[in-house]
Design an enzyme around this catalytic site. Structure first.
Site, PDB file in Angstrom:
ATOM      1  N   CYS A 144       1.017  -1.191   0.213  1.00  0.00           N
ATOM      2  CA  CYS A 144      -0.016  -0.074   0.088  1.00  0.00           C
ATOM      3  C   CYS A 144       0.840   1.402  -0.144  1.00  0.00           C
ATOM      4  O   CYS A 144       2.127   1.266   0.276  1.00  0.00           O
ATOM      5  CB  CYS A 144      -1.038  -0.056   1.242  1.00  0.00           C
ATOM      6  N   ARG A 167       1.563   1.488  -5.788  1.00  0.00           N
ATOM      7  CA  ARG A 167       1.795   0.579  -5.003  1.00  0.00           C
ATOM      8  C   ARG A 167       0.543  -0.086  -4.511  1.00  0.00           C
ATOM      9  O   ARG A 167       0.450  -1.031  -3.781  1.00  0.00           O
ATOM     10  CB  ARG A 167       2.177   1.340  -3.636  1.00  0.00           C
ATOM     11  N   TRP A 178      -3.792  -1.866  -1.531  1.00  0.00           N
ATOM     12  CA  TRP A 178      -3.634  -3.105  -2.257  1.00  0.00           C
ATOM     13  C   TRP A 178      -4.100  -4.190  -1.314  1.00  0.00           C
ATOM     14  O   TRP A 178      -3.480  -4.506  -0.217  1.00  0.00           O
ATOM     15  CB  TRP A 178      -2.075  -3.736  -2.908  1.00  0.00           C
ATOM     16  N   ASN A 227       0.262  -0.423   6.118  1.00  0.00           N
ATOM     17  CA  ASN A 227       0.718  -1.215   5.072  1.00  0.00           C
ATOM     18  C   ASN A 227       1.579  -2.350   5.644  1.00  0.00           C
ATOM     19  O   ASN A 227       2.149  -2.427   6.671  1.00  0.00           O
ATOM     20  CB  ASN A 227       1.856  -0.448   4.189  1.00  0.00           C
ATOM     21  N   GLY A 228       1.185  -3.559   5.129  1.00  0.00           N
ATOM     22  CA  GLY A 228       1.656  -4.738   5.657  1.00  0.00           C
ATOM     23  C   GLY A 228       0.785  -5.589   6.207  1.00  0.00           C
ATOM     24  O   GLY A 228      -0.602  -5.597   5.764  1.00  0.00           O
ATOM     25  N   GLU A 237      10.539 -12.998 -20.016  1.00  0.00           N
ATOM     26  CA  GLU A 237      10.291 -11.381 -19.769  1.00  0.00           C
ATOM     27  C   GLU A 237       9.103 -10.827 -20.664  1.00  0.00           C
ATOM     28  O   GLU A 237       8.154 -10.555 -20.338  1.00  0.00           O
ATOM     29  CB  GLU A 237      11.541 -10.594 -19.838  1.00  0.00           C
ATOM     30  N   LYS A 264       5.459  -9.867 -19.395  1.00  0.00           N
ATOM     31  CA  LYS A 264       4.922  -8.609 -19.821  1.00  0.00           C
ATOM     32  C   LYS A 264       3.295  -8.519 -20.485  1.00  0.00           C
ATOM     33  O   LYS A 264       2.682  -7.858 -19.860  1.00  0.00           O
ATOM     34  CB  LYS A 264       5.747  -7.791 -20.766  1.00  0.00           C
ATOM     35  N   GLU A 324       1.010  -9.944 -17.656  1.00  0.00           N
ATOM     36  CA  GLU A 324       0.685  -8.709 -16.723  1.00  0.00           C
ATOM     37  C   GLU A 324      -0.333  -7.990 -17.155  1.00  0.00           C
ATOM     38  O   GLU A 324      -1.107  -7.215 -16.442  1.00  0.00           O
ATOM     39  CB  GLU A 324       1.726  -8.251 -15.819  1.00  0.00           C
ATOM     40  N   HIS A 341      10.714 -31.257 -26.570  1.00  0.00           N
ATOM     41  CA  HIS A 341      10.462 -31.958 -25.387  1.00  0.00           C
ATOM     42  C   HIS A 341       8.908 -31.821 -24.787  1.00  0.00           C
ATOM     43  O   HIS A 341       8.782 -32.102 -23.928  1.00  0.00           O
ATOM     44  CB  HIS A 341      11.497 -31.597 -24.205  1.00  0.00           C
ATOM     45  N   LYS A 375       2.997  -2.419  -7.679  1.00  0.00           N
ATOM     46  CA  LYS A 375       4.421  -2.297  -8.005  1.00  0.00           C
ATOM     47  C   LYS A 375       5.372  -2.805  -7.175  1.00  0.00           C
ATOM     48  O   LYS A 375       6.368  -3.249  -7.364  1.00  0.00           O
ATOM     49  CB  LYS A 375       4.599  -1.042  -8.219  1.00  0.00           C
TER      50      LYS A 375
HETATM   51  O1  M6R Z   1      10.779  -4.054  -7.111  1.00  0.00           O
HETATM   52  P1  M6R Z   1      11.280  -5.689  -7.631  1.00  0.00           P
HETATM   53  O2  M6R Z   1      12.178  -5.195  -8.531  1.00  0.00           O
HETATM   54  O3  M6R Z   1      11.962  -6.397  -6.465  1.00  0.00           O
HETATM   55  O4  M6R Z   1       9.815  -6.267  -7.903  1.00  0.00           O
HETATM   56  C1  M6R Z   1      10.019  -7.547  -8.438  1.00  0.00           C
HETATM   57  C2  M6R Z   1       8.943  -7.943  -9.317  1.00  0.00           C
HETATM   58  O5  M6R Z   1       7.695  -8.042  -8.378  1.00  0.00           O
HETATM   59  C3  M6R Z   1       8.534  -7.150 -10.458  1.00  0.00           C
HETATM   60  O6  M6R Z   1       9.711  -7.264 -11.292  1.00  0.00           O
HETATM   61  C4  M6R Z   1       7.539  -7.701 -11.143  1.00  0.00           C
HETATM   62  O7  M6R Z   1       7.371  -8.865 -11.578  1.00  0.00           O
HETATM   63  C5  M6R Z   1       6.800  -6.831 -12.391  1.00  0.00           C
HETATM   64  N1  M6R Z   1       5.673  -6.239 -12.305  1.00  0.00           N
HETATM   65  C6  M6R Z   1       7.241  -7.251 -13.788  1.00  0.00           C
HETATM   66  O8  M6R Z   1       6.920  -6.204 -14.616  1.00  0.00           O
END
Ligand code: M6R
Length: 619
Positions: A2, A31, A79, A105-106, A488, A492, A495, A511, A614
């Site tokens: 959050c 966040r 969140w 937060n937490g 990656e 992308k 998500e 395989h 994020k």
């Molecule tokens: O802040 P961080 O780099 O530790 O975050 C790690 C992952 O949560 C972050 O890279 C996540 O996979 C992204 N949303 C990908 O785009």
């Protein structure tokens, strides 16, 4: 996960506390964006407004029902963890007696016990959150001595789990008190006013002077003072620092989305990550490597711990570091690391990669590694973050603030930083001569321009993405450093566009995954340079194999690669990079653009995809 903002200012009540908090929440919305809320304190007492959904919903509520002028305010963007994203579960939460309000937060792990205590006193929660329990408990504490700081210390000592807890008290409008354990909180230092934030983005528009707080600390801000104590109430110290992020970096700067802006900032992110790390003679200098050289010479293994995109940067790094340094490199998802009893000791260097520096899984992994005697080097983007603070040394990526949930420029900066690390170790351990390292650095220095060359062709990628908006599944294939890039690219797309997507090592196709290929299935193939003929030939064969089974093939290939051009339905060209290890810095860019545009074509929120945040500050 959050976002939290706090503000306390001059004696004359005004709209400033609310304005500052709303501005901060807008910057922290990445966040979490399940709900938002504010509490203001002033002559009219303690007033709260909160609403499920995005910050706009709260703004509309405030437009219809304005809050009175105030001297202090706290705000929260959520969140959801405990309790769904409803108005009632939104923060701030008010105590049963109406005296205090808290944002959090937490996760408070022992909240059932704390709730049971309250039940015995006849205090029943109205929400499903753990936070509300903390609000009631704080009210009981503050009633004992009318001292919010002391009350917070007593409460924080009783809480288990991770928390940043921020509170205001109707009876004491000129102070805000906050406690932190395993969850971020920074103080912004103003003149006649002070700020709190989950990170500096919360107040970067107001002040550049900031203070980090340590683990298990409580802070009280008033307009003129900042007092820090530990949970026992003993005086403690925060660590002042200057925020070097430009406030403009946190706004969209003419792009549709933060993600688009950040994709375009990748060249700058690379040059900033390289800046100041070479001598005038072109040799590598990493002043931040504050781990004893003797220890770095003696290590026999590197373990990269990271999550999501950062872990894929680690996978890329493995190829480079093993090749340059001849040290085995393992890449471990941080959340798996400590649960499998990994073999780590004083001869292991643990490298934590994290954009936010707050990812709880990664933080827990580094704590475990340090307990086992390993040195931890963090590659982090956010200054003053917990992972940076808890590591033995930090190599900052200097990519600037990344706001979009999907990581783009940070990934490219992370790879750049790991390459600096690899070259540093190679030179230190005698695997590469100074002049060889300088040659690699020179090549890295050319990467910003090469990324720009890829960006020059973004319209073609966007057009393809729009034409594929009805795709239900997309595959990505790569080999060598193209393999993490494939993973990656798939992440992308998942998500942002909520499309089933998988990244495979191209060699693995036969395989099993080849069974997935059907007529018109889009398959991206990251083709290695033809200057590696053996590797190249294998991937070209894979391209032919999937095409022969009806796939729609899209190659990301090096300019002049006639074979890729001949076998793929569409080719996105990337400029030639030397050595091959540099390719991910350019090949990932079309995949980022593709995912962003496809999500837009489907009408989705590119910067704030559903269910995500994020900064993942829970385990
Ligand atoms: O802040 P961080 O780099 O530790 O975050 C790690 C992952 O949560 C972050 O890279 C996540 O996979 C992204 N949303 C990908 O785009």
């Amino acid at each position: 996960m959050c976002g939290i903002v706090g503000y306390v200012g001059p004696a004359q009540p005004s709209t400033r506390p609310l304005d500052v908090v709303l501005e901060g929440l807008a910057r922290l919305e990445y966040r979490g964006y399940d709900s938002a809320g504010v509490a203001v304190v002033g002559p009219a007492g303690l007033q709260i407004a909160k609403k499920a959904g995005r910050l706009e919903n709260l703004r509309s509520l405030l437009a219809e029902n304005p809050l009175p002028d105030a001297v202090s305010a706290i705000g929260h963007t959520r969140w959801a963890t405990h309790g769904g994203p409803t108005d009632i579960n939104a923060h701030p939460h008010r105590s049963f007696d109406g005296r205090v309000a808290v944002v959090h937060n937490g996760i408070i792990e022992n909240y059932p016990q704390l709730a049971a205590e309250l039940a015995e006193r006849g205090i029943a929660p109205v929400s499903q959150t753990d936070t509300e329990i903390a609000a009631h408990q704080l009210a009981l504490e503050v009633a004992k001595d009318n001292d919010l700081l002391a009350a917070m210390c007593r409460l924080a000592s009783r809480l288990e789990g991770s928390f940043t807890l921020v509170a205001v008290d109707r009876e004491s409008p000129f102070e805000i008190v906050a406690a932190r354990r395993n969850s971020p909180l920074v103080v912004g230092l103003g003149e006649g006013e002070n700020f709190l934030g989950s990170d500096v983005a919360a107040f970067v528009g107001q002040t550049r002077h900031a203070m980090e707080l340590g683990q298990d600390q409580v802070v009280r801000i008033t307009p003129e003072r900042v007092d820090v104590v530990n949970f026992a109430g003993e005086a403690a110290q925060g660590k002042p620092f200057e925020v070097d992020w430009d406030v403009n970096a946190a706004v969209k700067g003419g792009y549709d989305t933060f993600m688009d802006k950040e994709i375009h900032e990748a060249p700058h992110a690379v040059s900033e990550t390289l800046r100041g790390r070479t001598t005038p003679e072109g040799n590598l200098k990493l002043d931040e490597m504050r781990i004893d050289e003797a220890i770095l010479r003696s290590i026999d293994k590197i373990i990269v711990v990271a999550c999501g995109t950062a872990a894929y940067a680690g996978h890329v790094a493995k190829y480079a570091i093993e090749h340059w340094c001849r040290i085995p490199v393992e890449v471990e998802l941080a959340h798996e690391f400590r649960y499998r009893d990994p073999v780590v000791n004083e001869k292991t260097l643990v490298v934590a990669i994290s954009q936010s520096g707050e990812t709880m899984d990664t933080l827990m992994a580094i704590r475990h590694a340090r307990e086992q005697g390993s040195k931890v080097l963090a590659i982090v983007n956010t200054h003053g973050s917990t992972i940076a603070r808890e590591s033995d040394a930090v190599l900052y990526t200097h990519a600037g603030p990344e706001v979009a949930v999907a990581s783009t420029k940070a990934f490219i900066a992370q790879i750049t930083a790991t390459y600096l690390l690899g070259l540093y170790l190679a030179e230190l351990r005698g695997n590469k001569y100074v002049d060889e390292v300088a040659t690699y650095l020179e090549e890295l220095g050319k990467m910003p321009h090469r990324i720009e060359q890829v960006l020059d062709h973004e319209d073609e990628v966007r057009a393809l993405a729009r034409s594929m908006k009805d795709a239900t599944s997309v595959l990505f294939l790569g080999r060598h450093v193209g393999y993490p890039v494939a993973m990656e690219g798939a992440l992308k797309l998942k998500e942002l566009a909520y499309i089933h997507a998988e990244g495979f090592a191209a060699g693995e196709l036969k395989h099993g995954p080849i069974a997935l290929i059907e007529e018109n299935l889009p398959v991206f193939v990251i083709v290695p340079t033809p200057r590696r003929p053996l590797l190249h030939a294998k991937v070209i064969s894979n391209l032919q194999e999937v095409r022969a089974r009806g796939a729609r093939t899209i190659a990301i290939a090096e300019e002049g690669d006639t074979e890729a051009g001949g076998y793929a339905d569409t080719v996105f060209w990337v400029p030639r990079t030397t050595p091959t290890l540099m390719m991910p810095l350019v090949t990932v860019v079309p995949l980022q653009i593709f995912a962003s545009e496809l999500a837009k074509a489907k009408g989705y929120d590119v910067d704030k995809p559903r269910n995500l945040a994020k900064s993942v500050t829970v385990e």
